[in-house]
Design an enzyme around this catalytic site. Sequence first.
Site, PDB file in Angstrom:
ATOM      1  N   PHE A   8       0.826  -1.197   0.000  1.00  0.00           N
ATOM      2  CA  PHE A   8       0.000   0.000   0.000  1.00  0.00           C
ATOM      3  C   PHE A   8       0.863   1.251   0.000  1.00  0.00           C
ATOM      4  O   PHE A   8       1.825   1.357   0.768  1.00  0.00           O
ATOM      5  CB  PHE A   8      -0.873   0.067   1.260  1.00  0.00           C
ATOM      6  CG  PHE A   8      -2.050  -0.858   1.275  1.00  0.00           C
ATOM      7  CD1 PHE A   8      -3.297  -0.426   0.823  1.00  0.00           C
ATOM      8  CD2 PHE A   8      -1.932  -2.153   1.759  1.00  0.00           C
ATOM      9  CE1 PHE A   8      -4.393  -1.273   0.856  1.00  0.00           C
ATOM     10  CE2 PHE A   8      -3.025  -3.004   1.796  1.00  0.00           C
ATOM     11  CZ  PHE A   8      -4.262  -2.563   1.339  1.00  0.00           C
ATOM     12  N   ASP A   9       0.494   2.216  -0.830  1.00  0.00           N
ATOM     13  CA  ASP A   9       0.986   3.570  -0.659  1.00  0.00           C
ATOM     14  C   ASP A   9       0.340   4.098   0.624  1.00  0.00           C
ATOM     15  O   ASP A   9      -0.664   3.546   1.095  1.00  0.00           O
ATOM     16  CB  ASP A   9       0.571   4.399  -1.880  1.00  0.00           C
ATOM     17  CG  ASP A   9       0.971   5.862  -1.759  1.00  0.00           C
ATOM     18  OD1 ASP A   9       2.090   6.134  -1.280  1.00  0.00           O
ATOM     19  OD2 ASP A   9       0.165   6.730  -2.135  1.00  0.00           O
ATOM     20  N   LEU A  10       0.875   5.176   1.172  1.00  0.00           N
ATOM     21  CA  LEU A  10       0.301   5.749   2.395  1.00  0.00           C
ATOM     22  C   LEU A  10      -0.587   6.955   2.078  1.00  0.00           C
ATOM     23  O   LEU A  10      -1.810   6.895   2.195  1.00  0.00           O
ATOM     24  CB  LEU A  10       1.417   6.155   3.362  1.00  0.00           C
ATOM     25  CG  LEU A  10       0.990   6.823   4.672  1.00  0.00           C
ATOM     26  CD1 LEU A  10       0.016   5.959   5.455  1.00  0.00           C
ATOM     27  CD2 LEU A  10       2.218   7.159   5.523  1.00  0.00           C
ATOM     28  N   ASP A  11       0.019   8.057   1.641  1.00  0.00           N
ATOM     29  CA  ASP A  11      -0.730   9.290   1.391  1.00  0.00           C
ATOM     30  C   ASP A  11      -1.671   9.131   0.206  1.00  0.00           C
ATOM     31  O   ASP A  11      -1.259   8.770  -0.892  1.00  0.00           O
ATOM     32  CB  ASP A  11       0.231  10.449   1.105  1.00  0.00           C
ATOM     33  CG  ASP A  11       1.105  10.793   2.295  1.00  0.00           C
ATOM     34  OD1 ASP A  11       0.702  10.493   3.433  1.00  0.00           O
ATOM     35  OD2 ASP A  11       2.203  11.357   2.091  1.00  0.00           O
ATOM     36  N   ILE A 164      -0.873  -1.018  -4.424  1.00  0.00           N
ATOM     37  CA  ILE A 164      -2.075  -0.172  -4.434  1.00  0.00           C
ATOM     38  C   ILE A 164      -1.659   1.263  -4.172  1.00  0.00           C
ATOM     39  O   ILE A 164      -1.018   1.560  -3.159  1.00  0.00           O
ATOM     40  CB  ILE A 164      -3.087  -0.617  -3.364  1.00  0.00           C
ATOM     41  CG1 ILE A 164      -3.441  -2.100  -3.538  1.00  0.00           C
ATOM     42  CG2 ILE A 164      -4.345   0.244  -3.434  1.00  0.00           C
ATOM     43  CD1 ILE A 164      -4.380  -2.625  -2.467  1.00  0.00           C
TER      44      ILE A 164
END
Length: 218
Positions: A8-11, A164
């Site tokens: 996963f990306d964060l922002d 993602i």
Amino acid sequence: MKYNHILFDLDGTLTDPREGITKAVRHALGQHGIIVNDLSELECFIGPPLQETFTEKYRFSEAEAWEAVLSYREYFKDTGLYENEVYVGIRDVLDLLLSQGRQLYVATSKPAVFAETILEHFQLSAYFTMVCGSELDGTRSAKTEIIQHVLDTCRIQTSEAVMIGDRMHDLIGARNCGIHSMAAGYGYGSEEELTACQPTYFFKTVEEMLRSFASFAV
């Protein structure tokens, strides 16, 4: 089950960091005599490496861009980190994925020390096997490097992994590393930006993502 390892990306993917990031950028620009009143003008800073966006948007030199990053951090490390919120439904997605026996990771261009603090603050840390971000000195800030570091460190087969994210950098990075991608259309990348990268899947909402994983469609 198609993907055993989900990055996963964060922002813009797990959390909505708009307020904290744009205010920190405004603070940094102010140190360079640039006044921005409309924070929406600074949403382009959400996702890509900061140095890159300072250079592209404001024509900063390499030295000026790095100075701006340091000014940004003055605000962000104490205040901007917490001007953030978890997207509604994300905890449900993470709970579901863990219940299905999948391994979860964070791959972000944000410095790892900030990412870890954010995840801990919002009680998300326990979901993730590894959190990988950039270093404070600016190294390993490209998304391709970050994704590859996760794959190499955790010995993940590319056929079992998916990335993602909500910006083209996430999708391009996934392709460069030989893994599939899922575009988070609810984040900060436009539909045009994301579809141009030909992601393996495109989810307009968190709920749509949840339904797809729940049905074992991906």
